[in-house]
Write an enzyme that holds these catalytic residues in place. Structure first.
Site, PDB file in Angstrom:
ATOM      1  N   HIS A 141       4.751 -17.503  -3.196  1.00 33.37           N
ATOM      2  CA  HIS A 141       3.294 -17.379  -3.075  1.00 33.37           C
ATOM      3  C   HIS A 141       2.908 -15.899  -3.108  1.00 33.37           C
ATOM      4  CE1 HIS A 141      -0.493 -18.250  -0.430  1.00 33.37           C
ATOM      5  NE2 HIS A 141      -0.803 -18.076  -1.696  1.00 33.37           N
ATOM      6  N   GLU A 153       5.133 -14.764  -0.026  1.00 34.48           N
ATOM      7  CA  GLU A 153       5.509 -15.757   0.980  1.00 34.48           C
ATOM      8  C   GLU A 153       6.506 -16.686   0.300  1.00 34.48           C
ATOM      9  OE1 GLU A 153       2.158 -18.218   2.207  1.00 34.48           O
ATOM     10  OE2 GLU A 153       2.818 -18.172   4.291  1.00 34.48           O
ATOM     11  N   ASN A 191      -2.203 -19.307   4.629  1.00 32.26           N
ATOM     12  CA  ASN A 191      -3.476 -20.026   4.561  1.00 32.26           C
ATOM     13  C   ASN A 191      -3.737 -20.928   5.753  1.00 32.26           C
ATOM     14  OD1 ASN A 191      -4.769 -18.936   2.337  1.00 32.26           O
ATOM     15  ND2 ASN A 191      -3.324 -19.968   0.979  1.00 32.26           N
TER      16      ASN A 191
HETATM   17  N1  CAA Z   1      -4.089  -3.454 -10.602  1.00 31.95           N
HETATM   18  C1  CAA Z   1      -3.585  -2.286 -10.216  1.00 31.95           C
HETATM   19  N2  CAA Z   1      -4.095  -1.554  -9.208  1.00 31.95           N
HETATM   20  C2  CAA Z   1      -5.188  -2.052  -8.577  1.00 31.95           C
HETATM   21  C3  CAA Z   1      -5.771  -3.281  -8.940  1.00 31.95           C
HETATM   22  C4  CAA Z   1      -5.167  -3.995 -10.008  1.00 31.95           C
HETATM   23  N3  CAA Z   1      -5.636  -5.187 -10.411  1.00 31.95           N
HETATM   24  N4  CAA Z   1      -6.814  -3.520  -8.109  1.00 31.95           N
HETATM   25  C5  CAA Z   1      -6.881  -2.495  -7.261  1.00 31.95           C
HETATM   26  N5  CAA Z   1      -5.894  -1.616  -7.538  1.00 31.95           N
HETATM   27  C6  CAA Z   1      -5.578  -0.395  -6.810  1.00 31.95           C
HETATM   28  C7  CAA Z   1      -6.528   0.726  -7.108  1.00 31.95           C
HETATM   29  O1  CAA Z   1      -6.098   1.492  -8.218  1.00 31.95           O
HETATM   30  C8  CAA Z   1      -6.492   1.541  -5.832  1.00 31.95           C
HETATM   31  O2  CAA Z   1      -5.332   2.338  -5.768  1.00 31.95           O
HETATM   32  P1  CAA Z   1      -5.291   3.734  -4.954  1.00 31.95           P
HETATM   33  O3  CAA Z   1      -5.898   3.450  -3.606  1.00 31.95           O
HETATM   34  O4  CAA Z   1      -3.833   4.059  -4.889  1.00 31.95           O
HETATM   35  O5  CAA Z   1      -6.101   4.653  -5.786  1.00 31.95           O
HETATM   36  C9  CAA Z   1      -6.311   0.476  -4.749  1.00 31.95           C
HETATM   37  O6  CAA Z   1      -5.742  -0.664  -5.400  1.00 31.95           O
HETATM   38  C10 CAA Z   1      -7.612   0.135  -4.107  1.00 31.95           C
HETATM   39  O7  CAA Z   1      -8.530  -0.302  -5.100  1.00 31.95           O
HETATM   40  P2  CAA Z   1     -10.063   0.108  -5.191  1.00 31.95           P
HETATM   41  O8  CAA Z   1     -10.251   1.509  -4.675  1.00 31.95           O
HETATM   42  O9  CAA Z   1     -10.566  -0.235  -6.541  1.00 31.95           O
HETATM   43  O10 CAA Z   1     -10.819  -0.904  -4.267  1.00 31.95           O
HETATM   44  P3  CAA Z   1     -10.605  -1.239  -2.752  1.00 31.95           P
HETATM   45  O11 CAA Z   1     -10.205  -0.060  -1.952  1.00 31.95           O
HETATM   46  O12 CAA Z   1     -11.818  -2.012  -2.380  1.00 31.95           O
HETATM   47  O13 CAA Z   1      -9.349  -2.235  -2.765  1.00 31.95           O
HETATM   48  C11 CAA Z   1      -8.453  -4.393  -2.789  1.00 31.95           C
HETATM   49  C12 CAA Z   1      -9.378  -3.417  -3.480  1.00 31.95           C
HETATM   50  C13 CAA Z   1      -6.996  -3.932  -2.913  1.00 31.95           C
HETATM   51  C14 CAA Z   1      -8.632  -5.721  -3.515  1.00 31.95           C
HETATM   52  C15 CAA Z   1      -8.866  -4.471  -1.271  1.00 31.95           C
HETATM   53  O14 CAA Z   1     -10.235  -4.715  -1.164  1.00 31.95           O
HETATM   54  C16 CAA Z   1      -8.114  -5.517  -0.509  1.00 31.95           C
HETATM   55  O15 CAA Z   1      -6.982  -5.329  -0.092  1.00 31.95           O
HETATM   56  N6  CAA Z   1      -8.758  -6.691  -0.291  1.00 31.95           N
HETATM   57  C17 CAA Z   1      -8.154  -7.821   0.368  1.00 31.95           C
HETATM   58  C18 CAA Z   1      -7.364  -8.583  -0.643  1.00 31.95           C
HETATM   59  C19 CAA Z   1      -6.718  -9.792  -0.054  1.00 31.95           C
HETATM   60  O16 CAA Z   1      -6.824 -10.118   1.127  1.00 31.95           O
HETATM   61  N7  CAA Z   1      -6.000 -10.525  -0.917  1.00 31.95           N
HETATM   62  C20 CAA Z   1      -5.367 -11.732  -0.545  1.00 31.95           C
HETATM   63  C21 CAA Z   1      -6.267 -12.871  -0.919  1.00 31.95           C
HETATM   64  S1  CAA Z   1      -5.562 -14.404  -0.436  1.00 31.95           S
HETATM   65  C22 CAA Z   1      -4.590 -14.801  -1.739  1.00 31.95           C
HETATM   66  O17 CAA Z   1      -4.510 -14.151  -2.739  1.00 31.95           O
HETATM   67  C23 CAA Z   1      -3.754 -15.987  -1.641  1.00 31.95           C
HETATM   68  C24 CAA Z   1      -4.307 -17.293  -1.344  1.00 31.95           C
HETATM   69  O18 CAA Z   1      -3.513 -18.208  -1.224  1.00 31.95           O
HETATM   70  C25 CAA Z   1      -5.731 -17.613  -1.180  1.00 31.95           C
END
Ligand code: CAA
Length: 285
Positions: A141, A153, A191
């Site tokens: 996951h 996971e 989850n």
């Molecule tokens: N590819 C590569 N790098 C990426 C990227 C991508 N698609 N998206 C973001 N990044 C990188 C950026 O380049 C940036 O890097 P640096 O800090 O080193 O410069 C970093 O990630 C942060 O990105 P941003 O500055 O654009 O934006 P942000 O600070 O708002 O971060 C985020 C974005 C990483 C998505 C952050 O908001 C975050 O961690 N959010 C929570 C995400 C989360 O909880 N995900 C899990 C969801 S649940 C799931 O997926 C599973 C399920 O079963 C439901």
């Protein structure tokens, strides 16, 4: 079995394209399979963009990014999965569709090929039962955005062998991820804990306790979450959140997992979050 070098990823959506990217960036040969040509093309653009971001911040050289891209072979038919040592399925989160796909993969792939599902809450034991190799079946996951989030996971089904578990844990580390091992019960750990938090945040809005903005501010400023729970719900997709709440509700038979009526209503209205540009927030670009 030695290390895994050839991987097939089924499904070129957000998760599948991210998984293909991290596998290719770690030097693996990847076949990315999707029956929709538009999905495959969108995945290529997404992977290219993400690699470009990583080059820009110095996490990857331009040459490594280009090499990673060439290691991803897009393919429009499921039969292309058969040459891999590991198949990772990241298709639509519906049990019947996943069972049909695994049933088809069982007859296409030689015995010995490992099977992993990226399901966010469907029982690994149940999915494994669509195959003749439940000991080679496991949950992997990943989290969105896959190139950024460190967690995999790793979920052991009822019959998953210790060797399958070992290989997949080792592979996850090779992909630059931190595997966490859990057992197969509804929602696993991620989850089971995250979705009731999101659902309760939706209840707070439903009952007029606070606005979505206020709920999210509480979690960003008070608990240092990068996104508040309602922004995160929009990011994950409200339909996915509802599906997972239903899995928890049915799996445990406990009313504490009942999905909030507001969540059900928004999904019925087609307000699914970022992907439809409407959820708890509006998205205009
Ligand atoms: N590819 C590569 N790098 C990426 C990227 C991508 N698609 N998206 C973001 N990044 C990188 C950026 O380049 C940036 O890097 P640096 O800090 O080193 O410069 C970093 O990630 C942060 O990105 P941003 O500055 O654009 O934006 P942000 O600070 O708002 O971060 C985020 C974005 C990483 C998505 C952050 O908001 C975050 O961690 N959010 C929570 C995400 C989360 O909880 N995900 C899990 C969801 S649940 C799931 O997926 C599973 C399920 O079963 C439901």
């Amino acid at each position: 079995m030695g290390g895994i070098e050839r991987i097939s990823v089924i499904g070129a959506g957000t998760m599948g394209s991210g998984i293909a990217q991290v596998c290719a960036a770690a030097g693996k040969q990847v076949t990315l399979i999707d029956t929709g040509p538009a999905q495959l093309e969108a995945a290529r653009v997404k992977v290219q963009d993400s690699l470009r971001r990583m080059v820009k911040k110095g996490a990857l050289t331009q040459a490594d990014a280009e090499a990673a891209l060439t290691r991803i072979r897009p393919a429009p038919e499921l039969a292309a999965a058969k040459d891999a040592q590991l198949v990772i399925e990241a298709i639509f989160e519906k049990e019947s569709i996943k069972l049909d796909t695994w049933h088809a993969l069982e007859s296409l792939c030689p015995p010995g090929v490992l099977f992993a599902s990226n399901t966010s809450s469907i029982s690994i034991t149940k999915l494994a039962s669509a195959t003749q190799r439940p000991e080679l079946f496991i949950g992997m996951h990943f989290f969105n955005p896959v190139p950024v989030m460190k967690l995999v996971e790793v979920i052991r089904g009822n019959k998953t062998s210790a060797e399958t578990n070992r290989i997949v844990v080792e592979l996850s580390r090779e992909l630059g991820k931190s595997p966490v091992e859990v057992n197969d019960y509804p929602g696993f750990v991620s989850n089971r804990v995250l979705m009731p938090l999101i659902n309760e945040a939706i209840f707070a809005v439903f009952e007029g306790v606070a606005t979505p903005e206020a709920v999210d501010e509480v979690f960003k400023l008070g608990m240092a979450h990068p996104m508040g729970p309602l922004t995160l719900a929009d990011f994950i997709g409200l339909d996915v959140c509802l599906d997972i709440m239903n899995v928890l509700h049915e799996g445990f038979g406990d009313p504490k997992y009942r999905p909030c009526p507001l969540l059900k209503q928004m999904v019925a209205a087609g307000k699914l979050g970022r992907k439809t540009k409407h959820g708890f927030y509006a998205y205009n670009d």
